[in-house]
Scaffold this motif. Sequence first.
Motif, PDB file in Angstrom:
ATOM      1  N   THR A   7      50.909 109.387   8.925  1.00 51.99           N
ATOM      2  CA  THR A   7      50.941 107.933   9.107  1.00 51.99           C
ATOM      3  C   THR A   7      50.681 107.660  10.581  1.00 51.99           C
ATOM      4  OG1 THR A   7      53.310 107.793   9.614  1.00 51.99           O
ATOM      5  CG2 THR A   7      52.687 107.756   7.272  1.00 51.99           C
ATOM      6  N   THR A   8      50.715 106.424  10.963  1.00 47.08           N
ATOM      7  CA  THR A   8      50.472 106.098  12.373  1.00 47.08           C
ATOM      8  C   THR A   8      51.620 106.551  13.266  1.00 47.08           C
ATOM      9  OG1 THR A   8      51.388 103.893  12.041  1.00 47.08           O
ATOM     10  CG2 THR A   8      48.994 104.127  11.866  1.00 47.08           C
ATOM     11  N   HIS A   9      52.796 106.820  12.681  1.00 48.48           N
ATOM     12  CA  HIS A   9      53.966 107.166  13.485  1.00 48.48           C
ATOM     13  C   HIS A   9      54.446 108.604  13.336  1.00 48.48           C
ATOM     14  CE1 HIS A   9      54.317 102.997  14.558  1.00 48.48           C
ATOM     15  NE2 HIS A   9      54.279 102.674  13.272  1.00 48.48           N
ATOM     16  N   LYS A  10      53.999 109.286  12.272  1.00 45.82           N
ATOM     17  CA  LYS A  10      54.499 110.641  12.076  1.00 45.82           C
ATOM     18  C   LYS A  10      53.587 111.459  11.170  1.00 45.82           C
ATOM     19  CE  LYS A  10      57.460 109.774   8.099  1.00 45.82           C
ATOM     20  NZ  LYS A  10      58.809 109.835   7.554  1.00 45.82           N
ATOM     21  N   VAL A  11      53.766 112.766  11.259  1.00 48.37           N
ATOM     22  CA  VAL A  11      53.191 113.719  10.319  1.00 48.37           C
ATOM     23  C   VAL A  11      54.380 114.292   9.563  1.00 48.37           C
ATOM     24  CG1 VAL A  11      52.070 115.953  10.076  1.00 48.37           C
ATOM     25  CG2 VAL A  11      51.170 114.293  11.694  1.00 48.37           C
TER      26      VAL A  11
ATOM     27  N   MET B  37      52.497 110.055  21.519  1.00 46.31           N
ATOM     28  CA  MET B  37      52.451 111.171  20.603  1.00 46.31           C
ATOM     29  C   MET B  37      53.302 110.831  19.372  1.00 46.31           C
ATOM     30  SD  MET B  37      53.504 115.166  21.173  1.00 46.31           S
ATOM     31  CE  MET B  37      52.677 115.193  22.733  1.00 46.31           C
ATOM     32  N   ILE B  38      52.823 111.235  18.214  1.00 45.87           N
ATOM     33  CA  ILE B  38      53.556 110.948  16.989  1.00 45.87           C
ATOM     34  C   ILE B  38      54.584 112.048  16.711  1.00 45.87           C
ATOM     35  CG2 ILE B  38      51.661 109.611  16.028  1.00 45.87           C
ATOM     36  CD1 ILE B  38      50.966 111.932  14.266  1.00 45.87           C
ATOM     37  N   ASP B  39      55.546 111.736  15.866  1.00 46.99           N
ATOM     38  CA  ASP B  39      56.602 112.681  15.504  1.00 46.99           C
ATOM     39  C   ASP B  39      56.126 113.600  14.388  1.00 46.99           C
ATOM     40  OD1 ASP B  39      58.455 111.600  17.298  1.00 46.99           O
ATOM     41  OD2 ASP B  39      59.114 110.100  15.848  1.00 46.99           O
ATOM     42  N   ILE B  40      56.782 114.739  14.274  1.00 47.75           N
ATOM     43  CA  ILE B  40      56.560 115.623  13.139  1.00 47.75           C
ATOM     44  C   ILE B  40      57.878 115.746  12.390  1.00 47.75           C
ATOM     45  CG2 ILE B  40      56.975 117.751  14.421  1.00 47.75           C
ATOM     46  CD1 ILE B  40      54.627 118.880  12.585  1.00 47.75           C
TER      47      ILE B  40
ATOM     48  N   VAL C  21      44.783 114.036  11.356  1.00 56.34           N
ATOM     49  CA  VAL C  21      43.811 113.903  10.271  1.00 56.34           C
ATOM     50  C   VAL C  21      42.845 115.095  10.224  1.00 56.34           C
ATOM     51  CG1 VAL C  21      43.970 111.394  10.103  1.00 56.34           C
ATOM     52  CG2 VAL C  21      42.308 112.413  11.649  1.00 56.34           C
ATOM     53  N   ALA C  22      43.254 116.215  10.790  1.00 52.55           N
ATOM     54  CA  ALA C  22      42.393 117.405  10.816  1.00 52.55           C
ATOM     55  C   ALA C  22      42.211 118.010   9.430  1.00 52.55           C
ATOM     56  CB  ALA C  22      42.968 118.450  11.770  1.00 52.55           C
TER      57      ALA C  22
END
Length: 93
Positions: A75-79, A1-4, A48-49
């Motif tokens: 990005t691939t690691h975070k929103v 899961m990516i970070d926010i 990417v919604a």
Amino acid sequence: MIDIEWAGSARADLERIDDHLTAIDVTLADRVIDAIEGAGAFLREHPVAGAAILSGAARKWRVRGTPYLLLYRATTHKVEILRIRHDREDWHA
């Protein structure tokens, strides 16, 4: 899961919205802030919604049941939530 990550400008927007709505109705303020935070959590799962804006440099996502938009970068690691804007504001600036 990516970070926010909530940028400082987005945190300031959230505080401004909360202050404004609390002066009107505390229950409304709580509901809107919960919806905004929930939209951020949704984007963590679906980065990417939102529709691409600013020539693809960012994305926007409407917070359901509110007039607010989250402007963010994925990005691939975070929103990264960049700003929170009312849909009637000139958020392109």
